[in-house]
Design a protein around this motif. Structure first.
Motif, PDB file in Angstrom:
ATOM      1  N   GLU A 170      38.852 -38.115  26.241  1.00 33.15           N
ATOM      2  CA  GLU A 170      38.035 -38.206  26.802  1.00 33.15           C
ATOM      3  C   GLU A 170      37.783 -37.450  28.697  1.00 33.15           C
ATOM      4  N   LEU A 171      38.791 -37.518  29.025  1.00 34.90           N
ATOM      5  CA  LEU A 171      38.559 -37.459  30.593  1.00 34.90           C
ATOM      6  C   LEU A 171      38.880 -36.051  30.036  1.00 34.90           C
ATOM      7  N   LEU A 172      39.737 -35.126  29.475  1.00 33.69           N
ATOM      8  CA  LEU A 172      39.464 -34.078  29.423  1.00 33.69           C
ATOM      9  C   LEU A 172      38.316 -33.185  28.488  1.00 33.69           C
ATOM     10  N   THR A 173      37.611 -33.963  28.009  1.00 38.10           N
ATOM     11  CA  THR A 173      36.134 -33.236  27.865  1.00 38.10           C
ATOM     12  C   THR A 173      35.334 -33.594  29.392  1.00 38.10           C
ATOM     13  N   ILE A 174      35.414 -34.256  29.314  1.00 36.51           N
ATOM     14  CA  ILE A 174      35.277 -35.030  31.337  1.00 36.51           C
ATOM     15  C   ILE A 174      35.429 -33.491  32.618  1.00 36.51           C
ATOM     16  N   TYR A 175      36.284 -32.710  32.704  1.00 41.15           N
ATOM     17  CA  TYR A 175      37.338 -32.540  32.965  1.00 41.15           C
ATOM     18  C   TYR A 175      36.785 -30.903  33.118  1.00 41.15           C
ATOM     19  N   LEU A 176      36.476 -30.577  31.866  1.00 43.87           N
ATOM     20  CA  LEU A 176      36.027 -29.204  31.432  1.00 43.87           C
ATOM     21  C   LEU A 176      34.594 -29.556  31.657  1.00 43.87           C
ATOM     22  N   SER A 177      33.742 -30.219  30.731  1.00 47.14           N
ATOM     23  CA  SER A 177      32.617 -29.842  31.320  1.00 47.14           C
ATOM     24  C   SER A 177      31.666 -29.930  32.872  1.00 47.14           C
ATOM     25  N   ASP A 178      32.675 -30.271  33.930  1.00 40.24           N
ATOM     26  CA  ASP A 178      33.155 -30.681  35.085  1.00 40.24           C
ATOM     27  C   ASP A 178      32.550 -28.928  35.827  1.00 40.24           C
ATOM     28  N   LYS A 179      31.271 -28.870  36.218  1.00 42.51           N
ATOM     29  CA  LYS A 179      31.338 -27.629  36.478  1.00 42.51           C
ATOM     30  C   LYS A 179      31.821 -26.732  38.671  1.00 42.51           C
ATOM     31  N   GLU A 180      32.438 -28.231  39.215  1.00 48.48           N
ATOM     32  CA  GLU A 180      32.726 -28.361  40.152  1.00 48.48           C
ATOM     33  C   GLU A 180      34.325 -29.338  39.533  1.00 48.48           C
ATOM     34  N   PRO A 181      34.941 -29.246  39.183  1.00 48.76           N
ATOM     35  CA  PRO A 181      36.046 -29.700  38.366  1.00 48.76           C
ATOM     36  C   PRO A 181      37.022 -30.262  39.559  1.00 48.76           C
ATOM     37  N   VAL A 182      37.987 -31.682  39.786  1.00 52.12           N
ATOM     38  CA  VAL A 182      38.289 -31.974  40.421  1.00 52.12           C
ATOM     39  C   VAL A 182      40.477 -31.653  39.986  1.00 52.12           C
ATOM     40  N   LYS A 183      40.662 -31.266  40.067  1.00 53.06           N
ATOM     41  CA  LYS A 183      42.083 -30.825  39.817  1.00 53.06           C
ATOM     42  C   LYS A 183      42.829 -32.571  39.129  1.00 53.06           C
ATOM     43  N   ILE A 184      43.144 -32.339  37.482  1.00 52.84           N
ATOM     44  CA  ILE A 184      44.410 -32.756  37.551  1.00 52.84           C
ATOM     45  C   ILE A 184      45.489 -32.325  36.408  1.00 52.84           C
ATOM     46  N   PRO A 185      46.164 -32.601  37.974  1.00 50.68           N
ATOM     47  CA  PRO A 185      47.727 -31.692  37.759  1.00 50.68           C
ATOM     48  C   PRO A 185      47.963 -32.200  35.728  1.00 50.68           C
ATOM     49  N   CYS A 186      48.164 -33.716  35.373  1.00 49.87           N
ATOM     50  CA  CYS A 186      49.056 -33.826  33.900  1.00 49.87           C
ATOM     51  C   CYS A 186      47.833 -32.886  32.913  1.00 49.87           C
ATOM     52  N   PRO A 224      41.318 -33.767  46.695  1.00 50.64           N
ATOM     53  CA  PRO A 224      41.735 -31.742  45.854  1.00 50.64           C
ATOM     54  C   PRO A 224      42.141 -32.268  44.204  1.00 50.64           C
ATOM     55  N   SER A 225      42.864 -33.865  44.310  1.00 49.78           N
ATOM     56  CA  SER A 225      42.822 -33.457  43.110  1.00 49.78           C
ATOM     57  C   SER A 225      43.432 -35.148  42.968  1.00 49.78           C
ATOM     58  N   MET A 226      43.728 -34.978  41.439  1.00 50.14           N
ATOM     59  CA  MET A 226      43.600 -36.651  40.637  1.00 50.14           C
ATOM     60  C   MET A 226      45.223 -36.716  39.778  1.00 50.14           C
ATOM     61  N   ASP A 227      46.186 -37.186  39.708  1.00 43.68           N
ATOM     62  CA  ASP A 227      47.100 -36.853  39.097  1.00 43.68           C
ATOM     63  C   ASP A 227      47.501 -38.963  38.285  1.00 43.68           C
ATOM     64  N   PHE A 228      47.913 -38.517  37.235  1.00 45.13           N
ATOM     65  CA  PHE A 228      47.561 -40.401  36.544  1.00 45.13           C
ATOM     66  C   PHE A 228      49.101 -40.131  35.614  1.00 45.13           C
ATOM     67  N   LEU A 229      49.794 -41.778  35.388  1.00 47.57           N
ATOM     68  CA  LEU A 229      50.735 -42.211  34.946  1.00 47.57           C
ATOM     69  C   LEU A 229      49.911 -42.825  33.418  1.00 47.57           C
ATOM     70  N   PHE A 230      50.154 -43.163  32.592  1.00 47.05           N
ATOM     71  CA  PHE A 230      50.422 -43.823  31.525  1.00 47.05           C
ATOM     72  C   PHE A 230      51.409 -45.305  32.245  1.00 47.05           C
TER      73      PHE A 230
END
Ligand code: SF4
Length: 372
Positions: free
Chosen positions: A224-240, A192-198
């Motif tokens: 690049e991840l932002l572009t993928i996220y914003l272009s997904d019509k059914e995105p999975v939440k990315i809290p960061c 339901p959510s994917m978060d990322f750390l460096f």
């Protein structure tokens, strides 16, 4: 300035069943985990829960309780059940959310039923597909952890209470793996959510995949991840990413390491020692120790929380470097996580080692928002 407890992170077990190559606990400068008991004892659990109750009576807002390790499930079912029952007898789940961060390999239906009963949400660490995950997340004998982790996630997904139980995945960015493959794979797991750390690092020890202070591998990956996220019509939440968007619009961050909000975080080790935020461990051996090594057995948490040292740690979130103080993105970036600012020469008085990455990513978000 935080003079209250926002999050208490309980190290239920000081060891792990994996041996990830980037681990800030076992691969960093700090070696104090070797002196810790492998598991928190019943006596320490009793004292700790009493201390948390005491603390809850001295502040008007609740706090989050995070079960962590090592691998927290190494505490074992019986003792974890004992701890959770004790916590839930005193703390309701609305004001005192309990969560658990696990590598998923030891999850069973029995654990999930317990977490469902006790209202404990579960976040699973996995870095992406098999290729991404196996770059670092391996057992002591170098075996892949991928199949066990994915099996744990499928168990979570198939539990009748999965809507509550499954909080999401937490991944360390592997800059050599495409963000599209990572996003698509994690989405395919039904998270339901994917978060990322460096990756961990600082000015004396460059993070993996970053060739210099000036380079922007992570900023490009996130863009690049932002572009993928914003272009997904059914995105999975990315809290960061959501946090950076919110901060760019004048809002607040939900987590430490971004923006200018400070958070009151305490760590409780398996022997009951009270420590600073343990991500500081990467800076130098003992970086997360308070100067007086207090233990819940002798010390109320409020004594630590009201100390000038706790205030100083909370204020570490505010950068001191003149580069940051004059930066147009300071309100959003906040100088990044303190551990990334460290150098042996200047201490934390540096911009983040990810400065250029933060900068281009924030600029990307701002121009995207501008175009909406
Ligand atoms: S982008 Fe760089 S200079 Fe600006 S606040 Fe962040 S770390 Fe500091």
């Amino acid at each position: 300035m935080a003079v209250r407890l926002d999050t208490v992170l309980i190290k239920t077990a000081s060891r792990c069943n994996l041996d990830c190559s980037y681990c800030y606990v076992y691969q960093g400068e700090d070696t104090s985990w070797k002196q810790q008991p492998k598991k928190m004892s019943v006596e320490t659990i009793n004292v700790l829960v009493n201390r948390l109750v005491e603390q809850s009576q001295s502040q008007s807002v609740g706090f989050a309780i995070v079960l962590h390790g090592g691998e927290p499930l190494l505490l074992g079912y019986e003792r974890l059940q004992y701890l959770l029952k004790l916590l839930r007898e005193s703390f309701n789940h609305e004001l005192y959310p309990i969560s658990l961060q696990t590598n998923g390999g030891l999850l069973t239906k029995k654990y999930l039923d317990l977490f469902s009963d006790m209202k404990v949400s579960v976040s699973v660490s996995i870095d992406g597909n098999r290729l991404a995950n196996d770059l670092a997340r391996v057992s002591r004998s170098g075996q892949s952890s991928f199949d066990d982790t994915v099996k744990g996630i499928h168990l979570l997904k198939s539990h009748p209470d999965n809507d509550f139980l499954f909080a999401g995945t937490l991944s360390v960015v592997q800059p050599s793996i495409s963000p599209l493959d990572t996003y698509n794979f994690l989405k395919s797991l039904g998270t339901p959510s994917m978060d990322f750390l460096f990756q961990d690092g600082n000015h004396d020890k460059l993070p993996l995949g970053k060739i210099s202070f000036e380079s922007t591998e992570y900023g490009s990956w996130m863009s690049e991840l932002l572009t993928i996220y914003l272009s997904d019509k059914e995105p999975v939440k990315i809290p960061c990413i959501d946090d950076i968007i919110r901060l760019s619009m004048g809002g607040k961050s939900s987590k430490e390491g971004k923006g200018q909000e400070s958070f009151g975080i305490l760590i409780i080790e398996t022997d009951g020692e009270i420590r600073k935020n343990d991500t500081l461990r990467l800076s130098f051996d003992g970086a997360d120790f308070f100067s007086v090594r207090e233990n819940v057995r002798d010390t109320p948490l409020s004594r630590v929380i009201n100390s000038s040292e706790f205030k100083a740690v909370s204020e570490l979130q505010t950068p001191t470097s003149s580069t940051c103080l004059n930066c147009a993105s300071l309100d959003v970036c906040g100088g990044g996580m303190p551990l990334y600012r460290w150098s042996d020469q200047n201490g934390y008085d540096n911009p983040s080692i990810f400065c250029k990455d933060h900068y281009i990513f924030i600029e990307n978000i701002k121009s995207t928002l501008h175009g909406i």
